[in-house]
Design a protein around this motif. Sequence first.
Motif, PDB file in Angstrom:
ATOM      1  N   ILE A   1       0.829  -1.213   0.000  1.00 56.85           N
ATOM      2  CA  ILE A   1       0.000   0.000   0.000  1.00 56.85           C
ATOM      3  C   ILE A   1       0.867   1.268   0.000  1.00 56.85           C
ATOM      4  O   ILE A   1       0.567   2.240  -0.685  1.00 56.85           O
ATOM      5  N   VAL A   2       1.963   1.224   0.762  1.00 57.74           N
ATOM      6  CA  VAL A   2       2.777   2.417   0.937  1.00 57.74           C
ATOM      7  C   VAL A   2       3.367   2.895  -0.397  1.00 57.74           C
ATOM      8  O   VAL A   2       3.641   4.068  -0.590  1.00 57.74           O
ATOM      9  N   ARG A   3       3.484   1.994  -1.330  1.00 55.59           N
ATOM     10  CA  ARG A   3       4.051   2.377  -2.635  1.00 55.59           C
ATOM     11  C   ARG A   3       3.042   3.094  -3.533  1.00 55.59           C
ATOM     12  O   ARG A   3       3.385   3.579  -4.583  1.00 55.59           O
ATOM     13  N   ASP A   4       1.741   3.065  -3.105  1.00 49.40           N
ATOM     14  CA  ASP A   4       0.674   3.710  -3.874  1.00 49.40           C
ATOM     15  C   ASP A   4       0.753   3.329  -5.360  1.00 49.40           C
ATOM     16  O   ASP A   4       0.893   4.193  -6.233  1.00 49.40           O
ATOM     17  N   PRO A   5       0.683   2.041  -5.642  1.00 51.57           N
ATOM     18  CA  PRO A   5       0.877   1.592  -7.031  1.00 51.57           C
ATOM     19  C   PRO A   5      -0.380   1.816  -7.882  1.00 51.57           C
ATOM     20  O   PRO A   5      -1.443   2.115  -7.349  1.00 51.57           O
ATOM     21  N   ASP A   6      -0.217   1.625  -9.177  1.00 55.77           N
ATOM     22  CA  ASP A   6      -1.377   1.673 -10.081  1.00 55.77           C
ATOM     23  C   ASP A   6      -2.262   0.457  -9.872  1.00 55.77           C
ATOM     24  O   ASP A   6      -3.475   0.527 -10.017  1.00 55.77           O
ATOM     25  N   VAL A   7      -1.629  -0.667  -9.596  1.00 53.03           N
ATOM     26  CA  VAL A   7      -2.366  -1.934  -9.510  1.00 53.03           C
ATOM     27  C   VAL A   7      -1.807  -2.776  -8.361  1.00 53.03           C
ATOM     28  O   VAL A   7      -0.589  -2.847  -8.180  1.00 53.03           O
ATOM     29  N   PHE A   8      -2.704  -3.395  -7.587  1.00 46.54           N
ATOM     30  CA  PHE A   8      -2.304  -4.407  -6.606  1.00 46.54           C
ATOM     31  C   PHE A   8      -2.543  -5.781  -7.195  1.00 46.54           C
ATOM     32  O   PHE A   8      -3.619  -6.039  -7.749  1.00 46.54           O
TER      33      PHE A   8
END
Length: 385
Positions: A154-161
């Motif tokens: 979550i901390v990376r705030d990615p486009d996709v999990f």
Amino acid sequence: MARTTLEHITKVFTDDNANDIVAVDDVSIEIEDGEFLVLVGPSGCGKSTTLRMVAGLETITDGRIRLDDRVINDLPAQDRDIAMVFQSYALYPHMTVRGNMAFGLEESTDLPDEEIDALVTETAEMLGIEGMLDRTPDELSGGQQQRVALGRAIVRDPDVFLMDEPLSNLDAKLRSQMRMELQRLQEGLDTTTIYVTHDQTEAMTMGDRIAVLNDGKLQQVGTPLECYHRPANLFVAGFIGEPSMNMITGTIDGDAFVSDEFTYPISADLAAELEGVFDVTLGIRPEDLELSTEEPEDSRALSMIVDVVEPMGDENVVYLRFDSGDVGIDDDQLVLIATIDGISDIAGIDRVSVRIPEEALHVFSTETGNAIRNRRLEGDVERVV
Ligand code: ATP
């Protein structure tokens, strides 16, 4: 956040004897921006391979994967703005929780330390693990470790999990709690999520939509209720729902369905719908069977023996069989499973009348497995879907 599109993706592995193994076979799915899509299917159906191709951990034999409009087939994993959570949490054992959560950001961004620390603290608060930031993974319970693994993504705030069976190491109670927490988190973050599981309950309860895979092939994509009420084929019908849908093979003979065990009259409307169809499999959900201790009055009711009753508390699961005169159970014997209210006391009852309501019937072609007709409760389905 990004729309993720799989276009005809195929993965072929070659084993040690030079045999081709088609792990994923021409799969196309469009996952909307912010959507929670669950990929579900039995062991070996190609779920993890699909996810690994999206992550960039596996090459793609054929087809294209897009993030929004960009084709990412040849983009290295570290350059895709995608975060993956695995079944084995894969935490660094010698690092603290803070170190584990910060590691990805330290490696892939130029953010100053204070900013990384603030993001880690904020995410840890969101997950209720802010008091554990200075512990190492061996000082955490399984559920807490799972939260750290999620926090790291979550901390990376990615486009996709991408999540591959992330809850399967947890006990049943914690799993259902984390299921709820994950859904709440995903709704709040609104990040496109592809979640892999072999557990149909997880798929039914978590997904905005579910994609059912079998043997590398996509069987159906739909909301959980669509897949439950309008399965596209026998595989989906049998896989989604617990206990499974009852299946009875037979033939259509004019205005009746005829199986080895019984003859079931069908209405003129259904007969017209099935015109030209011969070998069929009838499907009926356990909750749609109507049990009564009265003698069968209706020609759509069968007299059956109550074999086993499993009391589950909220419901009873009842195993029914026909009276073949034989002692003992023969493996080929048709067993129907019914679920009835838990409060009904059916202990000591050995014979019941089992009515199969026509409006609840699913009919499949035995040859192709495809649904010819699904249960007629569509008004209800429209309302809830
Ligand atoms: P599970 O739920 O058991 O993890 P899955 O649905 O995720 O199963 P995959 O791991 O994607 O299935 O495997 C799909 C098929 O591809 C299986 O038949 C598997 O044996 C095969 N396979 C996966 N990886 C490889 C590989 N590296 N080499 C050869 N075959 C592979």
